[in-house]
Design a protein around this motif. Structure first.
Motif, PDB file in Angstrom:
ATOM      1  N   ALA A 103       6.856   6.578   0.214  1.00 21.82           N
ATOM      2  CA  ALA A 103       7.616   7.015  -0.971  1.00 21.82           C
ATOM      3  C   ALA A 103       6.920   6.549  -2.245  1.00 21.82           C
ATOM      4  O   ALA A 103       6.833   7.296  -3.226  1.00 21.82           O
ATOM      5  CB  ALA A 103       9.044   6.489  -0.909  1.00 21.82           C
ATOM      6  N   LEU A 104       6.420   5.322  -2.235  1.00 23.96           N
ATOM      7  CA  LEU A 104       5.660   4.840  -3.400  1.00 23.96           C
ATOM      8  C   LEU A 104       4.387   5.657  -3.596  1.00 23.96           C
ATOM      9  O   LEU A 104       4.022   5.983  -4.733  1.00 23.96           O
ATOM     10  CB  LEU A 104       5.305   3.364  -3.232  1.00 23.96           C
ATOM     11  CG  LEU A 104       6.445   2.386  -3.451  1.00 23.96           C
ATOM     12  CD1 LEU A 104       6.013   0.978  -3.052  1.00 23.96           C
ATOM     13  CD2 LEU A 104       6.899   2.411  -4.901  1.00 23.96           C
ATOM     14  N   ALA A 105       3.722   5.989  -2.501  1.00 21.71           N
ATOM     15  CA  ALA A 105       2.510   6.810  -2.599  1.00 21.71           C
ATOM     16  C   ALA A 105       2.836   8.157  -3.235  1.00 21.71           C
ATOM     17  O   ALA A 105       2.083   8.652  -4.091  1.00 21.71           O
ATOM     18  CB  ALA A 105       1.881   7.005  -1.213  1.00 21.71           C
ATOM     19  N   GLU A 106       3.957   8.760  -2.831  1.00 24.21           N
ATOM     20  CA  GLU A 106       4.362  10.037  -3.425  1.00 24.21           C
ATOM     21  C   GLU A 106       4.667   9.871  -4.909  1.00 24.21           C
ATOM     22  O   GLU A 106       4.290  10.710  -5.730  1.00 24.21           O
ATOM     23  CB  GLU A 106       5.581  10.597  -2.692  1.00 24.21           C
ATOM     24  CG  GLU A 106       6.058  11.930  -3.233  1.00 24.21           C
ATOM     25  CD  GLU A 106       4.992  13.019  -3.225  1.00 24.21           C
ATOM     26  OE1 GLU A 106       5.035  13.890  -4.123  1.00 24.21           O
ATOM     27  OE2 GLU A 106       4.106  12.999  -2.344  1.00 24.21           O
ATOM     28  N   HIS A 107       5.301   8.789  -5.279  1.00 24.12           N
ATOM     29  CA  HIS A 107       5.579   8.513  -6.686  1.00 24.12           C
ATOM     30  C   HIS A 107       4.264   8.436  -7.478  1.00 24.12           C
ATOM     31  O   HIS A 107       4.144   9.026  -8.551  1.00 24.12           O
ATOM     32  CB  HIS A 107       6.357   7.210  -6.827  1.00 24.12           C
ATOM     33  CG  HIS A 107       6.432   6.706  -8.229  1.00 24.12           C
ATOM     34  ND1 HIS A 107       7.242   7.296  -9.188  1.00 24.12           N
ATOM     35  CD2 HIS A 107       5.793   5.687  -8.841  1.00 24.12           C
ATOM     36  CE1 HIS A 107       7.089   6.654 -10.336  1.00 24.12           C
ATOM     37  NE2 HIS A 107       6.223   5.666 -10.148  1.00 24.12           N
ATOM     38  N   TYR A 108       3.282   7.714  -6.940  1.00 20.50           N
ATOM     39  CA  TYR A 108       1.998   7.596  -7.634  1.00 20.50           C
ATOM     40  C   TYR A 108       1.293   8.938  -7.731  1.00 20.50           C
ATOM     41  O   TYR A 108       0.646   9.237  -8.731  1.00 20.50           O
ATOM     42  CB  TYR A 108       1.118   6.547  -6.962  1.00 20.50           C
ATOM     43  CG  TYR A 108       1.611   5.142  -7.221  1.00 20.50           C
ATOM     44  CD1 TYR A 108       1.771   4.665  -8.521  1.00 20.50           C
ATOM     45  CD2 TYR A 108       1.942   4.298  -6.175  1.00 20.50           C
ATOM     46  CE1 TYR A 108       2.246   3.391  -8.762  1.00 20.50           C
ATOM     47  CE2 TYR A 108       2.410   3.012  -6.410  1.00 20.50           C
ATOM     48  CZ  TYR A 108       2.556   2.569  -7.708  1.00 20.50           C
ATOM     49  OH  TYR A 108       3.024   1.306  -7.954  1.00 20.50           O
ATOM     50  N   ARG A 109       1.426   9.768  -6.703  1.00 18.43           N
ATOM     51  CA  ARG A 109       0.862  11.126  -6.788  1.00 18.43           C
ATOM     52  C   ARG A 109       1.498  11.882  -7.953  1.00 18.43           C
ATOM     53  O   ARG A 109       0.821  12.567  -8.706  1.00 18.43           O
ATOM     54  CB  ARG A 109       1.108  11.886  -5.488  1.00 18.43           C
ATOM     55  CG  ARG A 109       0.119  11.614  -4.418  1.00 18.43           C
ATOM     56  CD  ARG A 109       0.306  12.613  -3.260  1.00 18.43           C
ATOM     57  NE  ARG A 109      -0.221  12.023  -2.056  1.00 18.43           N
ATOM     58  CZ  ARG A 109       0.490  11.483  -1.084  1.00 18.43           C
ATOM     59  NH1 ARG A 109       1.811  11.496  -1.130  1.00 18.43           N
ATOM     60  NH2 ARG A 109      -0.089  10.953  -0.035  1.00 18.43           N
ATOM     61  N   GLN A 110       2.815  11.761  -8.073  1.00 15.98           N
ATOM     62  CA  GLN A 110       3.536  12.493  -9.108  1.00 15.98           C
ATOM     63  C   GLN A 110       3.162  12.033 -10.510  1.00 15.98           C
ATOM     64  O   GLN A 110       3.234  12.823 -11.453  1.00 15.98           O
ATOM     65  CB  GLN A 110       5.044  12.370  -8.894  1.00 15.98           C
ATOM     66  CG  GLN A 110       5.524  13.143  -7.694  1.00 15.98           C
ATOM     67  CD  GLN A 110       7.013  12.963  -7.444  1.00 15.98           C
ATOM     68  OE1 GLN A 110       7.726  12.333  -8.212  1.00 15.98           O
ATOM     69  NE2 GLN A 110       7.478  13.522  -6.339  1.00 15.98           N
ATOM     70  N   ILE A 111       2.773  10.786 -10.671  1.00 16.41           N
ATOM     71  CA  ILE A 111       2.397  10.320 -12.003  1.00 16.41           C
ATOM     72  C   ILE A 111       0.890  10.417 -12.243  1.00 16.41           C
ATOM     73  O   ILE A 111       0.396   9.926 -13.247  1.00 16.41           O
ATOM     74  CB  ILE A 111       2.900   8.887 -12.281  1.00 16.41           C
ATOM     75  CG1 ILE A 111       2.276   7.877 -11.323  1.00 16.41           C
ATOM     76  CG2 ILE A 111       4.414   8.841 -12.243  1.00 16.41           C
ATOM     77  CD1 ILE A 111       2.570   6.427 -11.693  1.00 16.41           C
ATOM     78  N   GLY A 112       0.188  11.035 -11.297  1.00 14.01           N
ATOM     79  CA  GLY A 112      -1.203  11.353 -11.565  1.00 14.01           C
ATOM     80  C   GLY A 112      -2.254  10.618 -10.765  1.00 14.01           C
ATOM     81  O   GLY A 112      -3.441  10.871 -10.955  1.00 14.01           O
ATOM     82  N   VAL A 113      -1.871   9.719  -9.891  1.00 13.29           N
ATOM     83  CA  VAL A 113      -2.869   9.098  -9.013  1.00 13.29           C
ATOM     84  C   VAL A 113      -3.184  10.138  -7.946  1.00 13.29           C
ATOM     85  O   VAL A 113      -2.302  10.580  -7.222  1.00 13.29           O
ATOM     86  CB  VAL A 113      -2.349   7.794  -8.384  1.00 13.29           C
ATOM     87  CG1 VAL A 113      -3.369   7.220  -7.412  1.00 13.29           C
ATOM     88  CG2 VAL A 113      -2.008   6.788  -9.478  1.00 13.29           C
ATOM     89  N   GLN A 114      -4.435  10.562  -7.860  1.00 13.71           N
ATOM     90  CA  GLN A 114      -4.800  11.709  -7.047  1.00 13.71           C
ATOM     91  C   GLN A 114      -5.112  11.399  -5.592  1.00 13.71           C
ATOM     92  O   GLN A 114      -5.186  12.296  -4.788  1.00 13.71           O
ATOM     93  CB  GLN A 114      -6.009  12.418  -7.673  1.00 13.71           C
ATOM     94  CG  GLN A 114      -5.715  12.961  -9.048  1.00 13.71           C
ATOM     95  CD  GLN A 114      -4.593  13.986  -9.027  1.00 13.71           C
ATOM     96  OE1 GLN A 114      -4.580  14.890  -8.203  1.00 13.71           O
ATOM     97  NE2 GLN A 114      -3.645  13.842  -9.929  1.00 13.71           N
TER      98      GLN A 114
ATOM     99  N   PRO B 104      -4.914   7.080   0.624  1.00 15.96           N
ATOM    100  CA  PRO B 104      -4.756   5.830  -0.089  1.00 15.96           C
ATOM    101  C   PRO B 104      -5.689   5.766  -1.298  1.00 15.96           C
ATOM    102  O   PRO B 104      -6.792   6.304  -1.225  1.00 15.96           O
ATOM    103  CB  PRO B 104      -5.118   4.766   0.940  1.00 15.96           C
ATOM    104  CG  PRO B 104      -5.027   5.456   2.263  1.00 15.96           C
ATOM    105  CD  PRO B 104      -5.302   6.902   2.003  1.00 15.96           C
ATOM    106  N   PRO B 105      -5.266   5.148  -2.405  1.00 18.25           N
ATOM    107  CA  PRO B 105      -6.052   5.163  -3.641  1.00 18.25           C
ATOM    108  C   PRO B 105      -7.404   4.490  -3.496  1.00 18.25           C
ATOM    109  O   PRO B 105      -7.482   3.319  -3.209  1.00 18.25           O
ATOM    110  CB  PRO B 105      -5.192   4.410  -4.652  1.00 18.25           C
ATOM    111  CG  PRO B 105      -3.901   4.169  -3.997  1.00 18.25           C
ATOM    112  CD  PRO B 105      -4.029   4.434  -2.540  1.00 18.25           C
ATOM    113  N   ALA B 106      -8.447   5.262  -3.648  1.00 14.38           N
ATOM    114  CA  ALA B 106      -9.832   4.771  -3.693  1.00 14.38           C
ATOM    115  C   ALA B 106     -10.146   3.763  -2.597  1.00 14.38           C
ATOM    116  O   ALA B 106     -10.853   2.804  -2.822  1.00 14.38           O
ATOM    117  CB  ALA B 106     -10.134   4.197  -5.070  1.00 14.38           C
TER     118      ALA B 106
END
Length: 85
Positions: A61-72, A75-77
């Motif tokens: 759910a946190l990953a989806e939140h970060y996707r929605q705010i622009g983290v593409q 897992p991030p990088a």
């Protein structure tokens, strides 16, 4: 060592290395890899990832939140973080 776990840089490096090992072991399966971070690889093999369902779903759910705010990336990088491990 215990002291390394208290050091923020070492703790993050060790956590990233553990996640990488889990993702590699479970061929990129997010649920199993994240559950293994909590319960260990053998625990997931023995009991399944569902024991950690709320933990895994919270992270996803946190990953989806970060996707929605622009983290593409999820897992991030990770590949960049793992190059130093």
């Amino acid at each position: 060592t215990y002291e390394e776990l208290l050091d923020i840089d070492s703790n993050v490096r060790l956590g990233v290395a553990t996640l990488k090992r889990n993702f590699d072991y479970f061929d990129g399966d997010e649920r199993q890899a994240l559950a293994a971070y909590r319960q260990g690889i053998r625990g997931v093999e023995r009991d399944g990832w569902e024991i950690s369902r709320s933990y895994v779903e919270g992270i996803l759910a946190l990953a989806e939140h970060y996707r929605q705010i622009g983290v593409q990336r999820w897992p991030p990088a990770m590949s960049l973080a793992w190059e130093d491990v």
